[in-house]
Design a protein around this motif. Structure first.
Motif, PDB file in Angstrom:
ATOM      1  N   LYS A 230       0.837  -1.591   0.004  1.00 16.37           N
ATOM      2  CA  LYS A 230       0.543   0.012  -0.416  1.00 16.37           C
ATOM      3  C   LYS A 230       0.912   1.018  -0.299  1.00 16.37           C
ATOM      4  O   LYS A 230       2.463   1.295   0.568  1.00 16.37           O
ATOM      5  N   LEU A 231       0.315   2.628   0.076  1.00 10.30           N
ATOM      6  CA  LEU A 231       1.109   3.041  -0.352  1.00 10.30           C
ATOM      7  C   LEU A 231       0.548   4.194   0.435  1.00 10.30           C
ATOM      8  O   LEU A 231      -0.423   4.162   1.319  1.00 10.30           O
ATOM      9  N   ASN A 232       1.863   5.002   1.182  1.00 13.26           N
ATOM     10  CA  ASN A 232       1.581   5.543   2.901  1.00 13.26           C
ATOM     11  C   ASN A 232       1.093   6.839   2.690  1.00 13.26           C
ATOM     12  O   ASN A 232       1.096   7.214   1.700  1.00 13.26           O
ATOM     13  N   SER A 233       1.129   8.188   3.354  1.00 15.80           N
ATOM     14  CA  SER A 233       0.986   9.184   3.386  1.00 15.80           C
ATOM     15  C   SER A 233       2.498   9.829   3.085  1.00 15.80           C
ATOM     16  O   SER A 233       1.752  10.774   2.893  1.00 15.80           O
ATOM     17  N   ASP A 234       3.375   9.448   3.184  1.00 15.30           N
ATOM     18  CA  ASP A 234       4.369   9.606   2.600  1.00 15.30           C
ATOM     19  C   ASP A 234       4.669   9.758   0.735  1.00 15.30           C
ATOM     20  O   ASP A 234       5.407   9.957   0.496  1.00 15.30           O
ATOM     21  N   ASN A 235       3.621   9.057   0.889  1.00 12.03           N
ATOM     22  CA  ASN A 235       3.751   8.425  -0.318  1.00 12.03           C
ATOM     23  C   ASN A 235       4.844   7.274  -0.966  1.00 12.03           C
ATOM     24  O   ASN A 235       6.043   7.588  -2.039  1.00 12.03           O
ATOM     25  N   ARG A 236       4.684   6.415  -0.167  1.00  9.86           N
ATOM     26  CA  ARG A 236       6.348   5.543  -0.084  1.00  9.86           C
ATOM     27  C   ARG A 236       5.918   4.056   0.038  1.00  9.86           C
ATOM     28  O   ARG A 236       4.490   4.245   0.451  1.00  9.86           O
ATOM     29  N   TRP A 237       5.894   3.138  -1.092  1.00 12.81           N
ATOM     30  CA  TRP A 237       5.002   1.720  -1.036  1.00 12.81           C
ATOM     31  C   TRP A 237       5.623   1.003   0.128  1.00 12.81           C
ATOM     32  O   TRP A 237       6.784   1.302   1.022  1.00 12.81           O
ATOM     33  N   GLU A 238       5.141   0.359   1.397  1.00 18.95           N
ATOM     34  CA  GLU A 238       5.240  -0.607   1.678  1.00 18.95           C
ATOM     35  C   GLU A 238       4.345  -1.579   2.116  1.00 18.95           C
ATOM     36  O   GLU A 238       3.204  -1.208   1.460  1.00 18.95           O
ATOM     37  N   GLN A 239       4.625  -2.707   2.603  1.00 17.45           N
ATOM     38  CA  GLN A 239       4.489  -4.099   2.293  1.00 17.45           C
ATOM     39  C   GLN A 239       3.214  -4.085   3.941  1.00 17.45           C
ATOM     40  O   GLN A 239       3.620  -4.166   4.784  1.00 17.45           O
ATOM     41  N   GLU A 240       1.846  -5.037   2.936  1.00 14.40           N
ATOM     42  CA  GLU A 240       0.729  -5.144   4.103  1.00 14.40           C
ATOM     43  C   GLU A 240       1.037  -6.928   4.445  1.00 14.40           C
ATOM     44  O   GLU A 240       0.036  -6.662   5.488  1.00 14.40           O
ATOM     45  N   ASP A 241       1.715  -7.720   3.321  1.00 17.54           N
ATOM     46  CA  ASP A 241       0.929  -8.765   3.366  1.00 17.54           C
ATOM     47  C   ASP A 241       1.975  -9.474   2.678  1.00 17.54           C
ATOM     48  O   ASP A 241       2.721  -9.261   1.482  1.00 17.54           O
ATOM     49  N   GLN A 242       2.591 -10.409   3.449  1.00 19.79           N
ATOM     50  CA  GLN A 242       3.496 -11.058   2.619  1.00 19.79           C
ATOM     51  C   GLN A 242       3.639 -12.178   1.702  1.00 19.79           C
ATOM     52  O   GLN A 242       4.063 -13.184   0.812  1.00 19.79           O
ATOM     53  N   GLU A 243       2.385 -12.742   1.626  1.00 20.92           N
ATOM     54  CA  GLU A 243       1.598 -14.405   1.411  1.00 20.92           C
ATOM     55  C   GLU A 243       1.549 -13.714  -0.256  1.00 20.92           C
ATOM     56  O   GLU A 243       0.996 -12.622  -0.942  1.00 20.92           O
ATOM     57  N   ASN A 244       2.349 -15.248  -0.667  1.00 21.55           N
ATOM     58  CA  ASN A 244       2.294 -14.868  -3.043  1.00 21.55           C
ATOM     59  C   ASN A 244       0.976 -15.210  -2.984  1.00 21.55           C
ATOM     60  O   ASN A 244       0.116 -15.795  -2.948  1.00 21.55           O
ATOM     61  N   LEU A 245       0.430 -14.100  -3.607  1.00 24.09           N
ATOM     62  CA  LEU A 245      -1.155 -14.030  -3.815  1.00 24.09           C
ATOM     63  C   LEU A 245      -0.914 -13.378  -5.601  1.00 24.09           C
ATOM     64  O   LEU A 245      -0.237 -12.075  -5.316  1.00 24.09           O
ATOM     65  N   LEU A 246      -2.276 -13.437  -6.781  1.00 22.77           N
ATOM     66  CA  LEU A 246      -1.887 -13.236  -7.870  1.00 22.77           C
ATOM     67  C   LEU A 246      -3.030 -12.033  -7.217  1.00 22.77           C
ATOM     68  O   LEU A 246      -3.018 -10.765  -8.193  1.00 22.77           O
ATOM     69  N   SER A 247      -4.477 -11.568  -6.486  1.00 22.28           N
ATOM     70  CA  SER A 247      -4.709 -10.809  -6.411  1.00 22.28           C
ATOM     71  C   SER A 247      -5.612 -10.566  -5.160  1.00 22.28           C
ATOM     72  O   SER A 247      -5.492 -12.182  -4.324  1.00 22.28           O
ATOM     73  N   ILE A 248      -5.764  -9.650  -4.449  1.00 14.51           N
ATOM     74  CA  ILE A 248      -7.067  -9.514  -3.260  1.00 14.51           C
ATOM     75  C   ILE A 248      -7.714  -8.681  -2.893  1.00 14.51           C
ATOM     76  O   ILE A 248      -7.817  -6.849  -3.022  1.00 14.51           O
ATOM     77  N   ARG A 249      -8.932  -8.664  -2.193  1.00 11.88           N
ATOM     78  CA  ARG A 249      -9.801  -7.069  -1.381  1.00 11.88           C
ATOM     79  C   ARG A 249     -10.480  -7.619  -0.595  1.00 11.88           C
ATOM     80  O   ARG A 249     -11.067  -8.696  -0.907  1.00 11.88           O
ATOM     81  N   ARG A 250     -10.485  -6.394   0.148  1.00 13.64           N
ATOM     82  CA  ARG A 250     -11.068  -6.946   1.083  1.00 13.64           C
ATOM     83  C   ARG A 250     -12.504  -6.596   1.088  1.00 13.64           C
ATOM     84  O   ARG A 250     -13.593  -5.946   0.312  1.00 13.64           O
ATOM     85  N   LEU A 251     -14.062  -7.073   1.413  1.00 18.15           N
ATOM     86  CA  LEU A 251     -15.284  -7.341   0.958  1.00 18.15           C
ATOM     87  C   LEU A 251     -16.001  -7.093   2.188  1.00 18.15           C
ATOM     88  O   LEU A 251     -17.057  -5.733   1.771  1.00 18.15           O
ATOM     89  N   SER A 252     -15.284  -7.285   3.221  1.00 17.28           N
ATOM     90  CA  SER A 252     -16.206  -6.580   4.671  1.00 17.28           C
ATOM     91  C   SER A 252     -15.476  -6.790   5.542  1.00 17.28           C
ATOM     92  O   SER A 252     -14.275  -7.069   5.534  1.00 17.28           O
ATOM     93  N   ASP A 253     -15.384  -6.577   7.352  1.00 17.25           N
ATOM     94  CA  ASP A 253     -14.182  -6.420   8.506  1.00 17.25           C
ATOM     95  C   ASP A 253     -14.090  -8.031   8.883  1.00 17.25           C
ATOM     96  O   ASP A 253     -13.475  -8.116   9.092  1.00 17.25           O
ATOM     97  N   ARG A 254     -15.274  -9.273   7.430  1.00 19.28           N
ATOM     98  CA  ARG A 254     -14.214 -10.623   8.216  1.00 19.28           C
ATOM     99  C   ARG A 254     -14.197 -11.095   7.302  1.00 19.28           C
ATOM    100  O   ARG A 254     -14.021 -12.816   6.818  1.00 19.28           O
ATOM    101  N   GLN A 255     -14.413 -10.350   5.175  1.00 19.89           N
ATOM    102  CA  GLN A 255     -13.985 -11.040   5.032  1.00 19.89           C
ATOM    103  C   GLN A 255     -13.123 -10.324   3.760  1.00 19.89           C
ATOM    104  O   GLN A 255     -13.176  -9.460   3.773  1.00 19.89           O
ATOM    105  N   ARG A 256     -12.783 -11.770   3.144  1.00 16.73           N
ATOM    106  CA  ARG A 256     -11.964 -10.930   1.501  1.00 16.73           C
ATOM    107  C   ARG A 256     -12.332 -12.407   0.513  1.00 16.73           C
ATOM    108  O   ARG A 256     -12.197 -13.339  -0.158  1.00 16.73           O
ATOM    109  N   ALA A 257     -11.246 -11.601  -0.615  1.00 17.02           N
ATOM    110  CA  ALA A 257     -11.779 -12.522  -1.984  1.00 17.02           C
ATOM    111  C   ALA A 257     -10.312 -12.520  -2.578  1.00 17.02           C
ATOM    112  O   ALA A 257      -9.095 -11.707  -2.164  1.00 17.02           O
TER     113      ALA A 257
END
Length: 296
Positions: A230-257
């Protein structure tokens, strides 16, 4: 066109149509290319943008885009807040990789507005926008030197103030090790894919990086597995998750695609789609290339 509720299929002729993007309501825009009939030898394209209302049986309409005639076809590469986002290059300026390109906002109510020129020397891959806080358009392009030493570039544009903001990938690969505008040597390569904004106005991307022992290496010598950043407030990219994934989207507080990558085939650009609920995953589909969801 398919009605997802009734499964009714509707077909409309659209000769020369290529790329597509969503507009306001139930409308979509398509690029329709025509060679200049008055001067066919020039090779100039007239790039029309066709608007089709999927909820209506009315004929398609041509938008008054005001786009210039060019030797390179205009492409729709994204959408934001009911407008399509287009890009095309000038033959006298672009490299053999397709960039840099001029970029436009295309709406149904007024002529197109150019909002900037892309960075790097490759064609624009994606443009995605948000209006949270202010209007911002994130543009994904790249700098290509050789097959291995290539690097993605993400730049933010404010179409109202014309402010351009560069983002830093130093946490992924040192800037000195990346190619710049097609110039090497560079010891690494880096790809950013699948940009998206969430409802708080934070920009996310899937990022992958590798080491190049020679200019024509493949991408097997992984330095950073494709994972969520993700891009932080200083416009620098930082890692959110180390899992090897093609794509991810949060659907709710409990669900992700989540689309996982096959570990045995890291070069393949498709995977398995899972619905994750409170950490538990349910397999939904195989050979999935991309997913799209509303911002959460």
């Amino acid at each position: 066109m398919i009605d997802a509720q009734s499964n009714v299929v509707r077909t409309l002729p659209c000769p020369g149509c290529e790329t597509i993007a969503a507009l306001d309501g139930s409308a979509v825009a398509l690029t329709q290319l025509e060679v200049d009939s008055n001067n066919p030898a020039t090779g100039l394209f007239t790039s029309k943008i066709v608007r089709i209302d999927l909820s209506s049986t009315a004929s398609p309409t041509i938008l008054n885009t005001g786009l210039p005639d060019t030797y390179i076809a205009v492409r729709l590469v994204g959408e934001a807040e009911g407008s399509a986002l287009a890009a095309n290059g000038d033959l006298t300026e672009v490299s053999f990789r397709g960039g840099p390109e001029r970029m436009y906002i295309v709406s149904a109510s007024k002529p197109s507005a150019e909002f900037g020129t892309s960075e790097g020397n490759t064609a624009v891959e994606q443009i995605t926008g948000t209006t949270v806080g202010s209007v911002r358009l994130a543009v994904l392009s790249g700098a290509y030197a050789f097959a291995c030493t290539t690097a993605s570039i993400v730049t933010l544009y404010d179409p109202q103030t014309r402010l351009v903001t560069h983002t830093s990938t130093a946490a992924i690969i040192p800037d000195s090790d990346l190619p710049t505008n097609g110039r090497g040597p560079g010891e690494h390569g880096m790809a950013m894919r699948d940009l998206w904004w969430d409802s708080s106005g934070t920009l996310h991307a899937m990022v992958q990086a590798w080491t190049c022992t020679s200019p024509n290496d493949d991408y097997s010598n992984q330095l950073v597995q494709q994972s969520q950043w993700k891009l932080n407030s200083d416009n620098r990219w930082e890692q959110e998750d180390q899992e090897n994934l093609l794509s991810i989207r949060r659907l709710s507080d409990r669900q992700r695609a989540i689309v996982t990558l096959a570990p045995s085939k890291p070069a393949e650009r498709y995977g398995t789609l899972f619905l994750e609920t409170s950490g538990r995953r349910k397999n939904l589909a195989d050979k999935v290339y991309a997913i799209a969801t509303p911002a959460v």
